[in-house]
Design a protein around this motif. Structure first.
Motif, mmCIF file in Angstrom:
data_model
loop_
_atom_site.group_PDB
_atom_site.id
_atom_site.type_symbol
_atom_site.label_atom_id
_atom_site.label_comp_id
_atom_site.label_asym_id
_atom_site.label_seq_id
_atom_site.Cartn_x
_atom_site.Cartn_y
_atom_site.Cartn_z
ATOM 1 N N LEU A 287 9.006 2.547 -12.315
ATOM 2 C CA LEU A 287 8.334 1.700 -13.366
ATOM 3 C C LEU A 287 7.016 1.286 -12.742
ATOM 4 C CD1 LEU A 287 8.671 0.220 -16.146
ATOM 5 C CD2 LEU A 287 9.808 -1.717 -14.958
ATOM 6 N N TYR A 288 6.041 1.657 -13.630
ATOM 7 C CA TYR A 288 4.891 1.329 -12.970
ATOM 8 C C TYR A 288 4.534 0.225 -13.793
ATOM 9 C CZ TYR A 288 4.034 6.142 -11.276
ATOM 10 O OH TYR A 288 4.358 7.056 -10.903
ATOM 11 N N SER A 289 3.760 -0.851 -13.062
ATOM 12 C CA SER A 289 3.130 -2.129 -13.638
ATOM 13 C C SER A 289 1.727 -2.174 -13.384
ATOM 14 C CB SER A 289 3.915 -3.129 -12.896
ATOM 15 O OG SER A 289 3.162 -4.761 -12.819
ATOM 16 N N THR A 290 0.984 -2.528 -14.694
ATOM 17 C CA THR A 290 -0.436 -2.294 -14.569
ATOM 18 C C THR A 290 -1.281 -3.026 -15.471
ATOM 19 O OG1 THR A 290 -2.151 -0.818 -14.673
ATOM 20 C CG2 THR A 290 -0.474 -0.402 -15.756
ATOM 21 N N GLY A 291 -2.295 -3.699 -15.187
ATOM 22 C CA GLY A 291 -3.231 -4.184 -16.246
ATOM 23 C C GLY A 291 -3.866 -3.174 -17.125
ATOM 24 N N ASN A 292 -3.658 -1.926 -17.054
ATOM 25 C CA ASN A 292 -4.675 -0.954 -17.580
ATOM 26 C C ASN A 292 -3.264 0.394 -17.854
ATOM 27 O OD1 ASN A 292 -6.006 1.084 -18.546
ATOM 28 N ND2 ASN A 292 -7.176 1.475 -16.605
ATOM 29 N N PRO A 293 -2.499 0.008 -18.917
ATOM 30 C CA PRO A 293 -1.478 0.973 -19.120
ATOM 31 C C PRO A 293 -2.082 2.452 -19.654
ATOM 32 C CG PRO A 293 -1.590 -0.714 -20.761
ATOM 33 C CD PRO A 293 -2.453 -1.323 -19.552
ATOM 34 N N ASP A 294 -3.306 2.258 -20.076
ATOM 35 C CA ASP A 294 -3.721 3.667 -20.601
ATOM 36 C C ASP A 294 -4.404 4.505 -19.685
ATOM 37 O OD1 ASP A 294 -2.730 3.376 -23.227
ATOM 38 O OD2 ASP A 294 -4.449 2.018 -23.693
ATOM 39 N N HIS A 295 -4.413 3.924 -18.343
ATOM 40 C CA HIS A 295 -5.196 4.638 -17.056
ATOM 41 C C HIS A 295 -4.815 6.203 -17.157
ATOM 42 C CE1 HIS A 295 -6.441 5.581 -13.029
ATOM 43 N NE2 HIS A 295 -7.021 4.573 -12.982
ATOM 44 N N PRO A 296 -5.754 7.163 -17.033
ATOM 45 C CA PRO A 296 -5.464 8.389 -16.881
ATOM 46 C C PRO A 296 -4.520 8.936 -16.010
ATOM 47 C CG PRO A 296 -7.856 7.845 -17.097
ATOM 48 C CD PRO A 296 -7.076 6.813 -16.830
ATOM 49 N N ALA A 297 -4.482 8.313 -14.731
ATOM 50 C CA ALA A 297 -3.394 8.569 -13.912
ATOM 51 C C ALA A 297 -2.073 8.649 -14.185
ATOM 52 C CB ALA A 297 -3.664 7.674 -12.509
ATOM 53 N N LEU A 298 -1.574 7.679 -15.348
ATOM 54 C CA LEU A 298 -0.404 7.795 -15.896
ATOM 55 C C LEU A 298 -0.005 8.888 -16.841
ATOM 56 C CD1 LEU A 298 -0.142 3.981 -16.281
ATOM 57 C CD2 LEU A 298 0.876 5.085 -14.567
ATOM 58 N N HIS A 299 -0.906 9.737 -17.128
ATOM 59 C CA HIS A 299 -0.484 10.744 -18.226
ATOM 60 C C HIS A 299 0.368 11.673 -17.810
ATOM 61 C CE1 HIS A 299 -3.179 9.277 -21.028
ATOM 62 N NE2 HIS A 299 -4.324 9.150 -20.385
ATOM 63 N N ASP B 191 0.937 -1.373 0.075
ATOM 64 C CA ASP B 191 0.192 0.023 -0.152
ATOM 65 C C ASP B 191 0.748 1.264 0.134
ATOM 66 O OD1 ASP B 191 0.587 0.666 2.705
ATOM 67 O OD2 ASP B 191 -0.555 -0.931 3.315
ATOM 68 N N VAL B 192 0.022 2.549 -0.209
ATOM 69 C CA VAL B 192 0.992 3.631 -0.267
ATOM 70 C C VAL B 192 1.773 3.860 0.822
ATOM 71 C CG1 VAL B 192 0.682 6.158 -0.724
ATOM 72 C CG2 VAL B 192 -0.597 4.595 -2.113
ATOM 73 N N ASP B 193 1.085 4.088 1.915
ATOM 74 C CA ASP B 193 1.981 4.487 3.124
ATOM 75 C C ASP B 193 3.111 3.672 3.520
ATOM 76 O OD1 ASP B 193 0.212 6.469 3.538
ATOM 77 O OD2 ASP B 193 -1.309 5.589 4.850
ATOM 78 N N SER B 194 2.648 2.212 3.642
ATOM 79 C CA SER B 194 4.003 1.477 3.804
ATOM 80 C C SER B 194 5.204 1.485 2.821
ATOM 81 C CB SER B 194 3.613 -0.043 4.063
ATOM 82 O OG SER B 194 2.920 -0.485 2.848
ATOM 83 N N ALA B 195 4.824 1.797 1.417
ATOM 84 C CA ALA B 195 5.648 1.769 0.543
ATOM 85 C C ALA B 195 6.471 3.226 0.737
ATOM 86 C CB ALA B 195 4.957 1.961 -1.024
ATOM 87 N N ILE B 196 5.832 4.239 1.121
ATOM 88 C CA ILE B 196 6.563 5.633 1.112
ATOM 89 C C ILE B 196 7.564 5.568 2.410
ATOM 90 C CG2 ILE B 196 6.241 7.876 1.781
ATOM 91 C CD1 ILE B 196 3.737 7.849 0.201
ATOM 92 N N THR B 197 7.067 4.799 3.417
ATOM 93 C CA THR B 197 8.019 4.711 4.710
ATOM 94 C C THR B 197 9.101 3.713 4.264
ATOM 95 O OG1 THR B 197 5.841 4.911 6.233
ATOM 96 C CG2 THR B 197 8.109 3.726 7.033
ATOM 97 N N GLY C 169 -6.736 1.181 -1.873
ATOM 98 C CA GLY C 169 -7.539 1.611 -2.935
ATOM 99 C C GLY C 169 -7.068 2.892 -3.512
ATOM 100 N N ARG C 170 -5.887 3.291 -3.312
ATOM 101 C CA ARG C 170 -4.988 4.345 -3.614
ATOM 102 C C ARG C 170 -4.182 3.992 -4.688
ATOM 103 N NH1 ARG C 170 -2.625 6.473 1.838
ATOM 104 N NH2 ARG C 170 -1.582 8.148 0.677
ATOM 105 N N LEU C 171 -3.515 5.084 -5.361
ATOM 106 C CA LEU C 171 -2.677 4.640 -6.432
ATOM 107 C C LEU C 171 -1.217 4.575 -6.227
ATOM 108 C CD1 LEU C 171 -4.644 6.857 -9.178
ATOM 109 C CD2 LEU C 171 -4.680 4.255 -8.909
#
Length: 135
Positions: free
Chosen positions: A78-90, A34-40, A59-61
């Motif tokens: 490097l992002y890894s995703t099943g939706n490489p066209d997700h708007p958040a990646l723009h 998850d986001v918080d543990s990854a940042i820490t 539930g976060r990105l």
């Protein structure tokens, strides 16, 4: 040896990634779901590279992780995703995106390319299958 953080909410995928990276000569400094543990974890281990799933268990990105770890560092996301066209990646911080499913060879090649870009190297003419540069 380059240090890599894995940000992946699926434990089976995370374990698989760890095996692939260890076999390729990378040091996995941690796995976070998850986001918080990854940042820490990222702030503590100061990885060179990160494989970041786009949608995380809280539930976060994953773009939030890269936004926290990239500024002022040489961290290559490097992002890894099943939706490489997700708007958040723009406009996401980071170097590239690798579409799931991918092969171990494509993953390692994509990480090499991300590291090369972080070091100012030119982008090769041939990109790994499923990989695209951001921005």
């Amino acid at each position: 040896m380059l240090k890599v953080i894995i940000v992946e909410n699926d434990a089976m995928i995370a374990d698989y990634l760890e095996d692939v990276l260890n076999d390729a000569g990378y040091q996995v400094c941690g796995i976070a779901p998850d986001v918080d543990s990854a940042i820490t974890m990222g702030r503590a281990c100061k990885p060179d590279l990160g494989i970041i799933d786009l949608r995380l268990s809280d539930g976060r990105l994953g773009t939030e992780v890269a936004a926290a770890l990239c500024p002022g560092t040489s961290f290559g996301a490097l992002y890894s995703t099943g939706n490489p066209d997700h708007p958040a990646l723009h406009d996401a911080p980071g170097v590239g995106c690798l579409a799931k499913p991918y092969t171990p060879e494509a993953l390692v090649a994509a990480l090499r390319l991300v590291r090369g870009r972080m070091m100012g190297e030119a982008t090769p003419a041939s990109l790994p299958n499923g990989f695209r540069l951001l921005h």
